[in-house]
Design a protein around this motif. Structure first.
Motif, mmCIF file in Angstrom:
data_model
loop_
_atom_site.group_PDB
_atom_site.id
_atom_site.type_symbol
_atom_site.label_atom_id
_atom_site.label_comp_id
_atom_site.label_asym_id
_atom_site.label_seq_id
_atom_site.Cartn_x
_atom_site.Cartn_y
_atom_site.Cartn_z
ATOM 1 N N UNK A 220 0.827 -1.214 0.000
ATOM 2 C CA UNK A 220 0.000 0.000 0.000
ATOM 3 C C UNK A 220 0.861 1.264 0.000
ATOM 4 N N UNK A 221 1.781 1.315 -0.962
ATOM 5 C CA UNK A 221 2.679 2.462 -1.050
ATOM 6 C C UNK A 221 2.038 3.657 -1.726
ATOM 7 N N UNK A 222 2.809 4.707 -1.871
ATOM 8 C CA UNK A 222 2.348 5.923 -2.525
ATOM 9 C C UNK A 222 2.317 5.714 -4.044
ATOM 10 N N UNK A 223 1.917 6.763 -4.761
ATOM 11 C CA UNK A 223 1.854 6.679 -6.221
ATOM 12 C C UNK A 223 3.241 6.446 -6.808
ATOM 13 N N UNK A 224 4.245 7.083 -6.228
ATOM 14 C CA UNK A 224 5.608 6.886 -6.722
ATOM 15 C C UNK A 224 6.063 5.441 -6.501
ATOM 16 N N UNK A 225 5.723 4.894 -5.336
ATOM 17 C CA UNK A 225 6.083 3.502 -5.062
ATOM 18 C C UNK A 225 5.383 2.551 -6.035
ATOM 19 N N UNK A 226 4.118 2.844 -6.335
ATOM 20 C CA UNK A 226 3.363 1.985 -7.256
ATOM 21 C C UNK A 226 3.965 2.039 -8.657
ATOM 22 N N UNK A 227 4.400 3.225 -9.079
ATOM 23 C CA UNK A 227 5.023 3.341 -10.402
ATOM 24 C C UNK A 227 6.333 2.561 -10.476
ATOM 25 N N UNK A 228 7.121 2.634 -9.423
ATOM 26 C CA UNK A 228 8.379 1.874 -9.402
ATOM 27 C C UNK A 228 8.102 0.367 -9.421
ATOM 28 N N UNK A 229 7.110 -0.044 -8.640
ATOM 29 C CA UNK A 229 6.772 -1.463 -8.615
ATOM 30 C C UNK A 229 6.224 -1.931 -9.958
ATOM 31 N N UNK A 230 5.500 -1.072 -10.645
ATOM 32 C CA UNK A 230 4.982 -1.438 -11.959
ATOM 33 C C UNK A 230 6.128 -1.625 -12.966
ATOM 34 N N UNK A 231 7.132 -0.769 -12.879
ATOM 35 C CA UNK A 231 8.297 -0.921 -13.752
ATOM 36 C C UNK A 231 9.026 -2.241 -13.472
ATOM 37 N N UNK A 232 9.185 -2.564 -12.181
ATOM 38 C CA UNK A 232 9.820 -3.840 -11.831
ATOM 39 C C UNK A 232 9.000 -5.020 -12.359
ATOM 40 N N UNK A 233 7.673 -4.907 -12.241
ATOM 41 C CA UNK A 233 6.807 -5.990 -12.710
ATOM 42 C C UNK A 233 6.971 -6.188 -14.217
ATOM 43 N N UNK A 234 7.007 -5.116 -14.973
ATOM 44 C CA UNK A 234 7.181 -5.223 -16.419
ATOM 45 C C UNK A 234 8.540 -5.823 -16.769
#
Length: 302
Positions: free
Chosen positions: A173-187
């Motif tokens: 449940x991170x911030x928007x910046x954390x979610x964007x970083x996690x999305x990049x890692x997922x890709x």
């Protein structure tokens, strides 16, 4: 000018001003993220899973979504990135000993702490209620507070002892910046997985294509060898036979058959004890007195 009863209205009651922006209650927002499923909006209950973006779900709700994606769900946008059970990880949570359950204040005679969490960090002891930053390890699923990972720096999980890397840490449940970083890692992970699959498929195809011509060549060599041996044998037979090869070949075959069909009793090199083991021996033959009027299943038994 007053209203009924002699009341005097104020200006804000008679003149409509601009609407006030409704502020989101922080306590309600934290409770919605940390105590309720992000898909079904039901209370979190074990088994609890998390996606690669750090959202919390009930495992039953995610499995129902994967089985029937066509059903209408209010929060289907939160799980569009989940393609299967491999994209989620079951969390290894530590229970909070202070947590007494949902019905701890049924009578209403005691103070109810809204910020009391069901789970805590096993290293530092912080409650997982949204006020502190929590994360989990994608390799094993153990959940810790961010403070524990920073204070006790190690490459081995504090709870289960499995090794992990910095890329395995996923913020819950991170911030928007954390979610964007996690999305990049997922890709990036998915791209690597596709590359590995393509390499494996190409390797399998190369092995299959390389094995096929080998088999063909082996078959051809074997056939050529058999043909050559057959030709050599036929040539040797014809050379030995000469012009009358057919008659000599038939005589040789008849002699070999007669030799194979020769009776054991006629073999002089065999002893009488050895010959008596067979039914063709004279001791196995019965006389007329020993022959019965009826035939049994074992005619040599008397």
């Amino acid at each position: 000018m007053g209203c009924d009863g002699g009341t005097i209205p104020k200006r804000h009651e008679l003149v409509k001003g601009p609407k006030k922006v409704e502020k989101v209650d922080k306590n309600a927002e934290l409770a919605a993220k940390w105590k309720y499923c992000a898909l079904s909006q039901e209370k979190l209950r074990r088994p609890i899973v998390s996606c690669e973006l750090g959202r919390l779900y009930n495992k039953d709700a995610v499995i129902e979504y994967l089985l029937d994606k066509s059903a209408d769900r209010p929060n289907a946008e939160a799980v569009t990135h989940i393609r299967g059970t491999k994209d989620i990880k079951e969390l290894n949570l530590t229970d909070n000993p202070v947590w007494e359950g949902e019905r701890r204040n049924t009578k209403g005679d005691r103070y109810e702490d809204i910020h009391c969490g069901m789970f805590i960090c096993p290293v530092v002891g912080l409650e997982m209620n949204g006020r502190h930053r929590f994360c989990y390890l994608h390799s094993c699923g153990c959940v810790f507070s961010d403070r524990a990972l920073k204070e006790v720096k190690t490459e081995i999980c504090h709870k289960c002892g499995d090794p992990f890397q910095d890329s395995d840490v996923v913020v819950l449940n991170g911030t928007k910046e954390d979610v964007e970083k996690l999305r990049e890692k997922m890709e990036q992970r998915r791209v690597k997985a596709k590359a590995k699959k393509s390499k494996k498929s190409k390797a399998a195809e190369s092995v299959s294509t390389s094995s096929e011509p080998k088999d063909d060549t082996q078959v051809m060599v074997a056939q050529n060898g058999e043909g050559q041996s057959g030709n050599e044998s036929s040539q040797s037979v014809t050379d030995a036979a000469g012009p009358s090869g057919s008659s000599k070949g038939s005589m040789a075959s008849s002699s070999s058959l007669s030799a194979s069909k020769r009776s054991i009793q006629e073999m002089e090199e065999k002893s009488e004890a050895f010959k008596s083991l067979f039914t063709t021996h004279s001791s196995a033959k019965r006389t007329k007195d020993q022959i019965s009027n009826w035939v049994t299943h074992t005619p040599y038994h008397f």
